[in-house]
Design a protein around this motif. Sequence first.
Motif, PDB file in Angstrom:
ATOM      1  N   MET A 191      38.282  54.419  54.282  1.00 62.91           N
ATOM      2  CA  MET A 191      37.000  53.657  53.820  1.00 62.91           C
ATOM      3  C   MET A 191      37.225  53.542  52.132  1.00 62.91           C
ATOM      4  N   GLN A 192      37.735  54.856  51.580  1.00 61.76           N
ATOM      5  CA  GLN A 192      37.900  54.774  50.186  1.00 61.76           C
ATOM      6  C   GLN A 192      39.232  53.798  49.961  1.00 61.76           C
ATOM      7  N   GLU A 193      40.187  53.682  50.623  1.00 62.48           N
ATOM      8  CA  GLU A 193      41.198  52.924  50.157  1.00 62.48           C
ATOM      9  C   GLU A 193      40.563  51.451  50.255  1.00 62.48           C
ATOM     10  N   TYR A 194      39.597  51.013  51.149  1.00 60.32           N
ATOM     11  CA  TYR A 194      39.222  49.583  51.082  1.00 60.32           C
ATOM     12  C   TYR A 194      38.373  49.408  50.005  1.00 60.32           C
ATOM     13  N   LYS A 195      37.592  50.273  49.487  1.00 61.72           N
ATOM     14  CA  LYS A 195      36.816  50.480  48.209  1.00 61.72           C
ATOM     15  C   LYS A 195      37.800  50.154  46.988  1.00 61.72           C
ATOM     16  N   ASP A 196      38.599  50.845  46.914  1.00 60.06           N
ATOM     17  CA  ASP A 196      39.711  50.803  45.787  1.00 60.06           C
ATOM     18  C   ASP A 196      40.254  49.522  45.854  1.00 60.06           C
ATOM     19  N   ALA A 197      40.536  49.037  47.073  1.00 63.43           N
ATOM     20  CA  ALA A 197      41.523  47.695  46.862  1.00 63.43           C
ATOM     21  C   ALA A 197      40.739  46.650  46.423  1.00 63.43           C
ATOM     22  N   VAL A 198      39.217  46.651  47.058  1.00 60.45           N
ATOM     23  CA  VAL A 198      38.326  45.654  46.660  1.00 60.45           C
ATOM     24  C   VAL A 198      37.993  45.587  45.196  1.00 60.45           C
ATOM     25  N   ARG A 199      37.571  46.879  44.661  1.00 61.55           N
ATOM     26  CA  ARG A 199      37.483  46.895  43.219  1.00 61.55           C
ATOM     27  C   ARG A 199      38.774  46.488  42.608  1.00 61.55           C
ATOM     28  N   GLU A 200      39.949  46.777  42.753  1.00 59.05           N
ATOM     29  CA  GLU A 200      41.058  46.364  41.969  1.00 59.05           C
ATOM     30  C   GLU A 200      41.016  44.660  41.976  1.00 59.05           C
ATOM     31  N   HIS A 201      40.906  44.240  43.299  1.00 61.01           N
ATOM     32  CA  HIS A 201      41.128  42.775  43.213  1.00 61.01           C
ATOM     33  C   HIS A 201      39.848  42.173  42.677  1.00 61.01           C
ATOM     34  N   LEU A 202      38.796  42.513  42.793  1.00 62.09           N
ATOM     35  CA  LEU A 202      37.662  41.853  41.998  1.00 62.09           C
ATOM     36  C   LEU A 202      37.834  41.991  40.433  1.00 62.09           C
ATOM     37  N   SER A 203      38.398  43.056  39.960  1.00 56.85           N
ATOM     38  CA  SER A 203      38.628  43.361  38.515  1.00 56.85           C
ATOM     39  C   SER A 203      39.604  42.340  37.875  1.00 56.85           C
ATOM     40  N   SER A 204      40.776  42.176  38.887  1.00 59.17           N
ATOM     41  CA  SER A 204      41.831  41.389  38.421  1.00 59.17           C
ATOM     42  C   SER A 204      41.084  39.944  38.656  1.00 59.17           C
ATOM     43  N   TYR A 205      40.412  39.602  39.620  1.00 56.37           N
ATOM     44  CA  TYR A 205      40.043  38.138  39.721  1.00 56.37           C
ATOM     45  C   TYR A 205      39.090  37.791  38.754  1.00 56.37           C
ATOM     46  N   VAL A 206      38.294  38.490  38.229  1.00 49.42           N
ATOM     47  CA  VAL A 206      37.202  38.073  37.325  1.00 49.42           C
ATOM     48  C   VAL A 206      37.964  38.087  35.909  1.00 49.42           C
ATOM     49  N   CYS A 207      39.018  38.848  35.414  1.00 52.46           N
ATOM     50  CA  CYS A 207      39.564  39.038  34.384  1.00 52.46           C
ATOM     51  C   CYS A 207      40.392  37.334  34.328  1.00 52.46           C
ATOM     52  N   GLN A 208      41.123  37.194  35.188  1.00 55.20           N
ATOM     53  CA  GLN A 208      41.947  35.921  35.428  1.00 55.20           C
ATOM     54  C   GLN A 208      40.793  34.732  35.373  1.00 55.20           C
ATOM     55  N   LEU A 209      39.841  34.797  35.900  1.00 52.96           N
ATOM     56  CA  LEU A 209      38.683  33.769  35.669  1.00 52.96           C
ATOM     57  C   LEU A 209      38.255  33.618  34.394  1.00 52.96           C
ATOM     58  N   ARG A 210      37.831  34.739  33.786  1.00 48.27           N
ATOM     59  CA  ARG A 210      37.098  34.668  32.538  1.00 48.27           C
ATOM     60  C   ARG A 210      38.424  33.981  31.587  1.00 48.27           C
ATOM     61  N   GLN A 211      39.648  34.376  31.731  1.00 50.53           N
ATOM     62  CA  GLN A 211      40.813  33.744  30.887  1.00 50.53           C
ATOM     63  C   GLN A 211      40.989  32.307  31.284  1.00 50.53           C
ATOM     64  N   ARG A 212      40.694  31.980  32.305  1.00 47.51           N
ATOM     65  CA  ARG A 212      41.229  30.426  32.771  1.00 47.51           C
ATOM     66  C   ARG A 212      39.964  29.655  32.234  1.00 47.51           C
ATOM     67  N   ARG A 213      38.740  30.231  32.133  1.00 42.03           N
ATOM     68  CA  ARG A 213      37.682  29.436  31.496  1.00 42.03           C
ATOM     69  C   ARG A 213      37.518  29.689  29.869  1.00 42.03           C
ATOM     70  N   GLY A 214      38.300  30.290  29.595  1.00 41.15           N
ATOM     71  CA  GLY A 214      38.303  30.609  28.044  1.00 41.15           C
ATOM     72  C   GLY A 214      37.097  31.173  27.370  1.00 41.15           C
ATOM     73  N   LEU A 215      36.578  32.182  28.293  1.00 40.47           N
ATOM     74  CA  LEU A 215      35.140  32.981  27.860  1.00 40.47           C
ATOM     75  C   LEU A 215      35.617  34.366  27.197  1.00 40.47           C
ATOM     76  N   THR A 216      34.816  34.726  26.619  1.00 41.85           N
ATOM     77  CA  THR A 216      34.952  36.194  25.988  1.00 41.85           C
ATOM     78  C   THR A 216      34.333  36.919  27.109  1.00 41.85           C
ATOM     79  N   GLN A 217      34.467  38.337  26.800  1.00 41.30           N
ATOM     80  CA  GLN A 217      33.875  39.189  27.884  1.00 41.30           C
ATOM     81  C   GLN A 217      32.229  39.300  27.864  1.00 41.30           C
ATOM     82  N   GLU A 218      31.727  38.948  26.463  1.00 36.70           N
ATOM     83  CA  GLU A 218      30.348  38.842  26.279  1.00 36.70           C
ATOM     84  C   GLU A 218      29.826  37.469  26.907  1.00 36.70           C
ATOM     85  N   GLU A 219      30.527  36.558  26.651  1.00 34.36           N
ATOM     86  CA  GLU A 219      30.060  35.585  27.703  1.00 34.36           C
ATOM     87  C   GLU A 219      30.092  35.444  28.798  1.00 34.36           C
TER      88      GLU A 219
END
Length: 82
Positions: free
Chosen positions: A1-29
């Motif tokens: 179960m921990q492997e699944y949680k880690d994989a999801v956390r890593e994927h979501l972290s990467s995804y939101v970072c890429q999404l934010r950059q694609r949209r030209g937003l700051t972390q605050e925005e």
Amino acid sequence: MQEYKDAVREHLSSYVCQLRQRRGLTQEEMAEKLRITARAYGDLERGKFCFSAPALMALLLILKEDEVAELLNCLLYTSPSP
């Protein structure tokens, strides 16, 4: 179960970072869009914490239809097998 949680956390972290950059937003925005603090967003982007249910719902609400599909499809291929 921990492997699944880690994989999801890593994927979501990467995804939101890429999404934010694609949209030209700051972390605050991006944090404002997700209705969380900038510090909490930074922790999410670095993979320190995983999304809370309300923050995940806010993320899904700001995504376009093709982005939702992209997010879910990537989760299927990055998660460990049960």
